[in-house]
Each structure stands twice: as structure tokens, then as C-alpha cells.
Write a protein that holds these residues in place. Sequence first.
Motif, PDB file in Angstrom:
ATOM      1  N   LEU A 223       0.388  -0.943   0.154  1.00 46.38           N
ATOM      2  CA  LEU A 223       0.699   0.028  -0.141  1.00 46.38           C
ATOM      3  C   LEU A 223       1.190   1.360   0.200  1.00 46.38           C
ATOM      4  O   LEU A 223       2.131   1.522   0.385  1.00 46.38           O
ATOM      5  CB  LEU A 223      -1.196  -0.048   1.137  1.00 46.38           C
ATOM      6  CG  LEU A 223      -1.637  -1.028   1.694  1.00 46.38           C
ATOM      7  CD1 LEU A 223      -2.147  -1.191   2.799  1.00 46.38           C
ATOM      8  CD2 LEU A 223      -2.815  -1.065   0.119  1.00 46.38           C
ATOM      9  N   GLN A 224       0.112   2.140  -0.591  1.00 45.52           N
ATOM     10  CA  GLN A 224       1.342   3.687  -0.694  1.00 45.52           C
ATOM     11  C   GLN A 224       0.007   4.368  -0.331  1.00 45.52           C
ATOM     12  O   GLN A 224      -1.120   5.010  -0.647  1.00 45.52           O
ATOM     13  CB  GLN A 224       1.852   3.447  -1.206  1.00 45.52           C
ATOM     14  CG  GLN A 224       2.492   5.241  -2.117  1.00 45.52           C
ATOM     15  CD  GLN A 224       3.327   5.310  -2.701  1.00 45.52           C
ATOM     16  OE1 GLN A 224       4.027   4.741  -3.644  1.00 45.52           O
ATOM     17  NE2 GLN A 224       3.052   6.466  -3.715  1.00 45.52           N
ATOM     18  N   PHE A 225       0.159   5.458   0.317  1.00 44.26           N
ATOM     19  CA  PHE A 225      -0.855   6.200   0.552  1.00 44.26           C
ATOM     20  C   PHE A 225       0.410   8.141   2.042  1.00 44.26           C
ATOM     21  O   PHE A 225       1.273   7.918   2.204  1.00 44.26           O
ATOM     22  CB  PHE A 225      -1.389   6.037   1.851  1.00 44.26           C
ATOM     23  CG  PHE A 225      -1.211   5.407   2.889  1.00 44.26           C
ATOM     24  CD1 PHE A 225      -1.308   6.520   4.543  1.00 44.26           C
ATOM     25  CD2 PHE A 225      -0.615   4.042   3.431  1.00 44.26           C
ATOM     26  CE1 PHE A 225      -0.690   5.694   5.728  1.00 44.26           C
ATOM     27  CE2 PHE A 225      -0.667   3.423   4.392  1.00 44.26           C
ATOM     28  CZ  PHE A 225      -0.222   4.155   5.494  1.00 44.26           C
ATOM     29  N   ASN A 226      -0.523   8.768   1.493  1.00 46.73           N
ATOM     30  CA  ASN A 226       0.301  10.452   2.712  1.00 46.73           C
ATOM     31  C   ASN A 226      -0.459   9.562   3.893  1.00 46.73           C
ATOM     32  O   ASN A 226      -1.714   9.722   3.838  1.00 46.73           O
ATOM     33  CB  ASN A 226      -0.093  11.432   2.143  1.00 46.73           C
ATOM     34  CG  ASN A 226       0.771  11.359   0.431  1.00 46.73           C
ATOM     35  OD1 ASN A 226       2.162  10.875   0.648  1.00 46.73           O
ATOM     36  ND2 ASN A 226       0.260  12.079  -0.338  1.00 46.73           N
ATOM     37  N   SER A 227       0.591  10.638   5.044  1.00 46.40           N
ATOM     38  CA  SER A 227      -0.579  11.422   5.980  1.00 46.40           C
ATOM     39  C   SER A 227       0.997  11.969   7.550  1.00 46.40           C
ATOM     40  O   SER A 227       1.462  12.113   6.898  1.00 46.40           O
ATOM     41  CB  SER A 227       0.163   9.190   7.084  1.00 46.40           C
ATOM     42  OG  SER A 227      -0.556  10.312   8.215  1.00 46.40           O
ATOM     43  N   MET A 228       0.266  12.327   8.066  1.00 47.73           N
ATOM     44  CA  MET A 228       0.948  13.169   8.623  1.00 47.73           C
ATOM     45  C   MET A 228       1.642  12.673  10.032  1.00 47.73           C
ATOM     46  O   MET A 228       1.106  11.597  10.597  1.00 47.73           O
ATOM     47  CB  MET A 228       0.663  14.266   9.596  1.00 47.73           C
ATOM     48  CG  MET A 228      -0.343  14.978   8.710  1.00 47.73           C
ATOM     49  SD  MET A 228       1.024  16.373   7.440  1.00 47.73           S
ATOM     50  CE  MET A 228       1.519  16.858   8.929  1.00 47.73           C
ATOM     51  N   ALA A 229       3.173  12.778   9.905  1.00 49.58           N
ATOM     52  CA  ALA A 229       3.833  12.347  11.176  1.00 49.58           C
ATOM     53  C   ALA A 229       4.186  13.379  12.131  1.00 49.58           C
ATOM     54  O   ALA A 229       4.230  14.080  11.890  1.00 49.58           O
ATOM     55  CB  ALA A 229       5.152  11.483  10.037  1.00 49.58           C
TER      56      ALA A 229
END
Length: 816
Positions: free
Chosen positions: A86-92
Motif C-alpha cells: 500500500l502507498q498513502f500519505n499521512s502526517m507524522a
Amino acid sequence: MEKRIAWKLFKRELFQGQLLLIILAITLAVLSVTGLARVSERLQIAINGQASKFIAADRIINSPTPIDPTIVTTAQSMGLKHVASLQFNSMAFANDNFQLITVRAVGQGYPLKGKIELSTGITDSLPQAGTLWYETRLGGILAYPKSLEVGNAEFSLSAEIARLPDAGFNPYASSPVVLMRLEDVDKTGVIRPGSRVSYIHQFAGDESQLKTFEAAVKPLLNNSQRWVDVQSGDSPIASAVKRAERFLLLASLLGIALACAAIGIAAQRYCQRHFDVVAMLKTFGASSKQIRILFGLHLLFVTGLGIVLGLIGGLALDALITAYLPQAIADYSAPLARPLLLGVATGLISAFMFSAYPLMRLLSIPPLRVLQRQLEGLQLGMWLHLLLSLAAMALLGYLYSQSLTLTMTVVAGVLLLGVLLSLFGFLLIRAGHSVGMKTTNPLQLALAGLRRRAKQNAVQLVGFSSALVLLLTIIALRQDLLDEWQKQLPAQSPNYFLVNIGPDEQQPLTDYFSQNDINATDIYPVIRGRLVEINGETLISSDQADEGVEGRVGISRELNLTWRDELPPNNDLLEGTFNQAADEVSIESGVAERLGVGIGDLLTYVIDNQRLTVKITSVRGVHWETLQPNFFMIFSQEALAPFAYTSMASFYLEDSQKHLVLDLIKGFPTVSIIDVGAMIKQLRQIIDQVSLSLTLVLVLVLLASSLVMIAQTEAGMATRQRELAVLRTFGASGWLLRMATALEFALLGVISGILAVIVAEFTLYLLKTQVFELVVYMHWNWWVLAPLSGALIVALLGTWRCRQLLQKSCSELLKA
């Protein structure tokens, strides 16, 4: 009885050397096809195998939604390796800092091709559960924390990523990447209904499995799902691989055409040698059926020996070349059955189809030829021989290439070439009518010989010129392809990219580059904008078009826009003028073609909720493979001045300067640094392999061209022997005959060279514009080199072949 006579005749002529030329022609045809097929397939498999490391698999399905489970089941049933990710964007979050990241969640077995490179070296493992591997620039942005919060879960940072094999190349993707295990995704709670996620399924296996899988699965994919391989636009070397495969295929087809031409010439000579034998047999009462069986078996023995020798030679050639190949290529093994079958088919089809017409003439020789040597039997015309020859070439070409379009293009080119060369050659040689028959001058005697053998020499011109045309074509294409790739990756190609450069950091960065002697490109501003109208017509997305909404389809994403006062160094101005005013824009040619726009059309963009309308005043060709900043749209600074922007640049560092990267990170902590050095190294390795393959194919085509020229000089030796006997009888000296013979062949070479340049330039124009997408230019040096080379090569071959005749005395020539 016919079998016994055919076998005795075959053995006698074989040991006497009379069958040498036709056996050699068949051998080289089979050797060329078998060797080329074996070597080309090995090289293609190796090139694709190396290139597949850029996508970490052989094939990929990329989908915004979960794929049909039957696809994975089908892959497993076929024995393919499979990895889901899976590939996704998120805040870290780390301490009080936060950053948008790209999460790559991969399953066990990733990557199927290539290796993960960490800062500590290459690894075959994956992150442990509860840990993340992170890109270097993320550590710099977040001050190298020990842990990172993603969604509802906290992960420890255990390793620093130098490069992922399928990282691709997108300097505009400014969010750093982290790698986690696929099973850790659920505990983050990030993915929910409606989340933007890419479901990536990677597959690997042998080519036959992959082709079967592709045929079964592709129809199941919808418009939002993408099938990716090394020749897709996602691969940075897609263009190089496609062009290399086209070149190998074209060179192999031309090699087949040359070898077939040699067989056709040798077959005519073979049949002419047996005219008297057939006449004698008929005189002694042999029936037509007996003679057909006799010479059918005889030709079968000749063909069989040529095929066996050709197959052995082809395998030996493959073994020899493999021994000198880099180990990375030699380790790849191509299937053996197809090259062998192609070799056998080539030998049988070319020998019998190219020999059919000469054999029909041979079998129709009347018994009266014993008394009247000028009788030659059946005269159906050359159209039948041409038809059979083209049919054989088309069949062989299609069997080899499996491409009807390319096969018919080569056949049409050969036909046009033959017609033009025959016409021009005949007209040029007939111009020798005004020359007298004096034998005191070698040049006059050579011109007189050309005139006497006008038709025969016109046919020889076709052979000589064809060989030169194909040689010039292959040499030029090979050099142009290599030059094109070298331009894409010159010695000091940028190996680092800088993105997210603030306006206040541009001058300090420029000063830093200057102080440390760093070779950098210009700094390009980057502004995001969406194209919404063309000439006042509102655009729709491709998804809306799929749903049945009527309208003009635009680009379904935001574009990276820039401004510039001058044309970028890696761009070509194709139309218009690059004088950027406030209401003008320069557009890339591919996008212009896709949108159906040109000079004078109005484009409307939405940038930061503001509308901007500009007019197209120039169209540019962009070299996307150069790994330098490139843009679809270039504006003036005045047009984009109201909008906020960041900038990007690229630069090259020597290995001894790598410590400067840490200084950059410390000095410019908000600037993202992307290291593409490993990718460039891998690209160069692939280009080196492709270059080697082009050179090997060129050598094989050179051998086939040499055989065609030898076969052409062999043709007409009997007529030349009779003429030499007559000239000797009338007192011509040996020096005069040697000089006249050399000059005659040299003149044929000069004419062949001139005609070859004309046809080669035309052929290259078609190939470059229709197949290889290369820049077209004239090769002016050919107009001198080709005629001189043709004269030298043909003169040497001709005098070498005639050396025994020229050394004989008058009585020996008459007896022969």
C-alpha cells in the motif's frame, strides 16, 4: 537410382568446391537468424531484467481500490511470485515537529527485483514489526528523532533508507518516504473509507508466464487501474529499452534480408552451373520426373548441410559472445527452441523459395543446349522470381518479428530499393554507350565492359547498393541511439536534486554552489496550478468523460508551472518564438498534442483560487530522460509574480565532495535533498549493456553484407572468363586486364555508394520519424566516404575473385 546419383553428384561437387557459395550463403542465413535470435533474446531478457529492478518487479498492477481477488489467485496458479503493498500519505509527528510523509507498506518478499539500499549497505530484510525505515531527508527535517507517530501508532526509527529500487524519479514529490510492514497498517488507523490509497501488486516470473498472465488479467482491469512494466512511462529507462528492442528487431530483419539476398544470388549461380548437366542427362534419355527428383534431392542435401552448419555456427556464436559478455548479462538464459526452429525455417524457406525460379529454368533446359550453348530454357520473366523472393522474405520476417507492420515496412523498403537501384543503375551504366571499344586504355575498357554487361551490372548494383544501404542505416542508427543516450546522461549528470527552496534561500544557495565549486543547474521556481479552460471552453476530467459527461477532456491533476526568460538548455523550440510577455505561455509538444492546442490558443489556469489566462506563443520539445528540471508550461515572471512559490535545482557532486551534502542539510534544513546517484549508476549500466548489444548486432550485419558482396562478385564469372579469353586472344596484356577489371569493379562501387547514400538517407528519415523518434539530419560526409568505400571494397572483392582468371594464359582460358 535418383537418390544414389544425387548423392554422388552432391559429394563430387562438394569436394570440388562448386557448392561452396550456396552452402556458405545458407549457412550464414541460418547462422545469422539463429545467432541473432539467440543473442538478441538473451540481451532483451537481460536488459528487461536489469530494467525491471527500477520497478522492483516484472509487472505491476496499481489501483486506487482493492483489486479482484481472482487476479492474485490466477498469478499464484501460474507460479508467479507476488507481493502486495500500500502507498498513502499521512502526517507524522516527532516531539513538537510534524511532516507530511509518504508511507510504503510492503508485504513479505518485497522487493521481487533489485535490492533495498540502506545507509549501512544493501539488505535483504524488511523493517521489524513496530519499526520504520526512513529517508535521509526526513531525519534532517525532524532532527533525527528516535520514534515517529503515524496515526494512532508510534514506531521506532531503526534504519535510514538510501534508495528503494522502485522509488522512481519525481523531484516534485517532496514528501519523504518511510517503509513499514504491511501488517502494521491497521494499527495506525489511517486508512478509512474514502482514503486516498494506492493498492500496488507486484509480480515476477519468466516471460512466458507473464505473457499468459497479462492476456488473462488485463481484460479484468478497469480504467482507474494501471498495468505497469519496464516499458511504461513510469520507468525512467522505458524509452531506452523500447528503442533498443526496436533496433535489435530491425537489425535482425535486415540481417535476414541480406542473407536471403545472398542465397538468391548463389541459387542463380548454382542453377547456371548445372545447365549443361541437365542438357546431357536429357540427351541420354533421362525423363523430366527423374531430373526433378535428382535436383530436388541435390538441393535438399545442399540445404540440409547448410542448415546443420548454420545451427552449429549460431550456437557457437552465441557461446562465443556470451563468454565476453558482462556476467550480469551472461547469467540470463534465453529459450533455445525458438532460435533453432527459426534457423531451420529460414534455411528451408529461403533455399527453396529463392531457388524456385532458377530451378524451374534449370529443369526446362532443352537437350539441344548440348549443341547450342545460348539456349537457357524457360523465360517467365523476373517478376516470378521477385514475387517468390518477397514472399519468402515476408514470411521469414513475420516468423521472426511477429510484427506485420514492421515486416511489411521492410519488404516495401526492399522492393522500392530494388526498383530505384535497378532503374538508376541501368540508366547510369547505359550512359557508357558513347565510349568506344578501344582496348589500349584501362578506363575505356572498364567502361566498355560496363556497357556490354549493362543488365547484369544493374543486378549487381542492386546487391552492392543494398549491402551498403543496410550498413549505412545500421551504423547511423546505432550511433544516433548511443549519442542520444549519452546526451541524456553525460559524464557529470546531476546526481542530487534540491526541492522546496524558499525565495530567501535562492541567493545563499547560489553563493554556496559557487564557493564550493559545485556544478549546478539554474534554480527553477515551482508553482502549482490547474488548467480549467481552453479558448473559454470548460474542461472535464477523464473520469467525468468515462461517466458520459460531454466536454473537452483536460488534465486531471495540478501541473507544476515555472517562469523563465530564456529557453531551458535541454529544450528545443519547435514552433513560435520564446519571447515571454505577461500574457504568454510556452507549452511542451506532447501536452499540446494531447490537448489539441497550438500557437494562438488561450489557456486559463486556476492558481491559488485566482484565474490566469495566457496565449500559447511557442511549442517546445523536452528531453524528459535528462534527469534535469523539466516543465510542461513555462510562463513569464510577470505573469506568475502574484503567486507564492518554492524553487528547485539539481547539481553534480564528485565522490570526494559527498561530505558537502551534510553541510547543505545543516545550512538549509527546510530544503529537501533527493539523491539520484544510485539511479544514474544503474541507468548507465543498462545503457552500457544496450550499447554492447547494438555493437554485436552491427558485427553480424557486417558479415551478412560481406557475403552479399562476395556472392555478387561470384555472379557472372563464366561470362567474364569468356571475355578475358577473347581479349587475351586479341593481344591484351595482363596489366591492362587487371587494371580494367579493378576499375570496372571500382566504378560499380562508386555508383553503388552514391545510390546507397540517397536511399539510406530516405530510409533513415522514415525510421527516425516513424519508429525511433530521433532527430533527422543529413550525413554530408557519406557523399564522399560511401562512394570511396564502395569503390575500394568492391574493387578488392572483384579483383580477388578474378585473380585466378587474370593469371591464366590465353590457352588456359580457352580450354576452361
